[in-house]
Design a protein around this motif. Structure first.
Motif, PDB file in Angstrom:
ATOM      1  N   SER A 113       5.729   7.341  -6.949  1.00 44.59           N
ATOM      2  CA  SER A 113       5.726   5.904  -6.647  1.00 44.59           C
ATOM      3  C   SER A 113       5.770   5.070  -7.919  1.00 44.59           C
ATOM      4  O   SER A 113       6.460   4.042  -7.980  1.00 44.59           O
ATOM      5  N   THR A 114       5.052   5.498  -8.941  1.00 47.53           N
ATOM      6  CA  THR A 114       5.088   4.792 -10.222  1.00 47.53           C
ATOM      7  C   THR A 114       6.480   4.853 -10.823  1.00 47.53           C
ATOM      8  O   THR A 114       6.985   3.863 -11.357  1.00 47.53           O
ATOM      9  N   PRO A 140       0.940   3.793   1.730  1.00 45.75           N
ATOM     10  CA  PRO A 140       1.757   2.807   1.002  1.00 45.75           C
ATOM     11  C   PRO A 140       1.041   2.307  -0.248  1.00 45.75           C
ATOM     12  O   PRO A 140      -0.132   1.925  -0.188  1.00 45.75           O
ATOM     13  N   SER A 141       1.729   2.321  -1.367  1.00 46.18           N
ATOM     14  CA  SER A 141       1.100   1.909  -2.627  1.00 46.18           C
ATOM     15  C   SER A 141       1.841   0.781  -3.333  1.00 46.18           C
ATOM     16  O   SER A 141       1.287   0.146  -4.230  1.00 46.18           O
ATOM     17  N   GLN A 142       3.102   0.534  -2.937  1.00 42.46           N
ATOM     18  CA  GLN A 142       3.887  -0.471  -3.653  1.00 42.46           C
ATOM     19  C   GLN A 142       3.304  -1.889  -3.564  1.00 42.46           C
ATOM     20  O   GLN A 142       3.397  -2.638  -4.549  1.00 42.46           O
ATOM     21  N   PRO A 143       2.724  -2.330  -2.425  1.00 37.74           N
ATOM     22  CA  PRO A 143       2.140  -3.683  -2.418  1.00 37.74           C
ATOM     23  C   PRO A 143       1.108  -3.889  -3.518  1.00 37.74           C
ATOM     24  O   PRO A 143       1.100  -4.933  -4.182  1.00 37.74           O
ATOM     25  N   VAL A 171      11.130  -6.650  -1.635  1.00 35.57           N
ATOM     26  CA  VAL A 171      10.215  -5.548  -1.319  1.00 35.57           C
ATOM     27  C   VAL A 171       9.819  -5.558   0.152  1.00 35.57           C
ATOM     28  O   VAL A 171       9.610  -6.624   0.740  1.00 35.57           O
ATOM     29  N   MET A 172       9.716  -4.355   0.728  1.00 33.37           N
ATOM     30  CA  MET A 172       9.180  -4.212   2.082  1.00 33.37           C
ATOM     31  C   MET A 172       8.341  -2.938   2.149  1.00 33.37           C
ATOM     32  O   MET A 172       8.697  -1.912   1.551  1.00 33.37           O
ATOM     33  N   SER A 173       7.220  -3.029   2.890  1.00 35.46           N
ATOM     34  CA  SER A 173       6.311  -1.899   3.023  1.00 35.46           C
ATOM     35  C   SER A 173       5.464  -2.077   4.271  1.00 35.46           C
ATOM     36  O   SER A 173       5.156  -3.207   4.675  1.00 35.46           O
ATOM     37  N   ILE A 174       5.056  -0.968   4.886  1.00 33.79           N
ATOM     38  CA  ILE A 174       4.122  -1.032   6.013  1.00 33.79           C
ATOM     39  C   ILE A 174       2.782  -1.594   5.539  1.00 33.79           C
ATOM     40  O   ILE A 174       2.006  -2.144   6.323  1.00 33.79           O
ATOM     41  N   GLY A 175       2.529  -1.502   4.235  1.00 38.56           N
ATOM     42  CA  GLY A 175       1.298  -2.015   3.669  1.00 38.56           C
ATOM     43  C   GLY A 175       1.148  -3.524   3.801  1.00 38.56           C
ATOM     44  O   GLY A 175       0.033  -4.043   3.717  1.00 38.56           O
ATOM     45  N   PHE A 176       2.270  -4.231   4.029  1.00 42.57           N
ATOM     46  CA  PHE A 176       2.202  -5.677   4.237  1.00 42.57           C
ATOM     47  C   PHE A 176       1.802  -6.032   5.669  1.00 42.57           C
ATOM     48  O   PHE A 176       1.466  -7.175   5.948  1.00 42.57           O
TER      49      PHE A 176
END
Length: 363
Positions: A113-114, A140-143, A171-176
């Protein structure tokens, strides 16, 4: 040798593109050569973003032309044009996205992810329009990495979502969409469906590249994604030790079986740099990524260090490429990004838009 278009082209054949290893003439990057008296103008069109190298490329080309007798003022126009390239057979391109690059690993904990977020930001720094999809439904880590974990996407039509913006990325993520402490206790089909919605119901806006931070492993979700998502290619992230390489090989073979080209391998945590004294030590072994590439005849894209700076800046919501854009580590990410984009540029172009749609109607 007199000053002619032919002599200029011949001189340029000796200038090698640092990102492809081939000369600019044979790769058809030289689009136009014009001569007016002793003045020479060359138009160079790169198939990949390389904004940070435009000046050095101009200098290389100008120096080659200056060796021709009679050459006077030399003007080099350098620009990039990214186009859509071929994907798996039978899979349609995604609207608003030219190329999709999967960043994957056979196992977790290797810094995938990094690497994905810094790769995406490096492509932005080189002049591309880039999106980042966090495909790790369960973790999910991107947020957090991009410092926008508290934001929520908007829907202007009640059916689709607008991507969030961070450091020039879409950007899109389930974390949002879920609380940070809510575990995603979904079975494979539910997670796959959610991911497809995130991918296809986001209004991506004219992306040159969409980088997908894939979930670790080679299970049902990964296989379904690699078969249904129009992937231009995959980047495999590994660490040098044998245990990580065993799983990286599985990830590489999975993409090969479903017809997704391997763009190359990135070796993360290749060397540890002591933050106190600067001592370098290969605590996870050496050259593991290069051996993997040699075994499968795929490109080695580069090695990244195990450095405290990378962890601190990513945890702080501003990854290294934006926190320290002129630093040594950021340049490593940019070099890898240019190699990735250059590898994509030499792939076959997508030609589906040139074919007419045939509709059969009964009369």
């Amino acid at each position: 040798m007199s000053l002619t278009q032919e002599s200029v082209t011949e001189a340029l054949k000796g200038v090698v593109d640092p990102n492809t290893g081939k000369d600019f003439v044979s790769t058809r990057c030289v689009r136009n050569v014009s001569i007016s008296g002793s003045d020479v103008r060359v138009e160079l069109e790169l198939g990949y973003p390389a904004k940070t190298q435009h000046e050095s490329i101009r200098e290389m080309l100008a120096a080659a032309i200056a060796t021709i007798p009679g050459a006077g003022r030399v003007t080099i126009d350098v620009h990039s044009k990214v186009v859509a390239h071929a994907v798996q057979q039978g899979v349609k391109l995604l609207p608003g996205v030219k190329n999709i690059i999967a960043v994957a690993s056979g196992k977790g904990g290797v810094g995938k992810s990094t690497t994905a977020v810094n790769l995406a930001l490096a492509l932005v720094a080189e002049g591309a329009t880039v999106g980042l999809l966090d495909a790790d439904i369960y973790g999910p880590s991107q947020p957090h990495m991009l410092g926008i974990g508290e934001q929520r996407p908007e829907s202007l039509d009640g059916k689709t979502m607008e991507p969030l913006q961070a450091h020039g990325l879409q950007v899109m993520s389930i974390g949002f969409l879920v609380d940070v402490e809510t575990p995603m206790v979904w079975r494979g089909p539910m997670a796959t469906q959610a991911l497809n919605q995130l991918l296809k119901e986001t209004n991506w806006k004219d992306l040159d590249y969409l980088v997908i931070d894939m979930p670790p492993g080679t299970g049902d979700i990964q296989l379904t994604l690699s078969q249904s998502v129009p992937l231009t290619g995959a980047v495999i992230v590994t660490t040098p030790q044998d245990i990580a390489l065993l799983d990286a090989r599985k990830g590489l073979k999975m993409f090969e079986k479903v017809g997704v080209p391997i763009i190359g391998v990135v070796e993360n945590m290749s060397i540890h740099i002591c933050s106190s004294c600067g001592h370098e030590e290969a605590i996870f072994g050496t050259r593991g990524g290069e051996r993997l590439c040699a075994d499968y005849n795929v490109p080695f894209l580069g090695a990244l260090p195990l450095d405290l700076q990378i962890r601190q800046e990513t945890d702080g919501g501003a990854p290294t490429v934006v926190s320290d854009p002129d630093g040594r580590i950021a340049e490593l990410y940019k070099a890898i990004a240019r190699k990735v984009a250059a590898r994509v540029a030499v792939k076959a172009k997508d030609m589906t838009h040139k074919f007419p749609s045939i509709v059969i109607k009964s009369t």
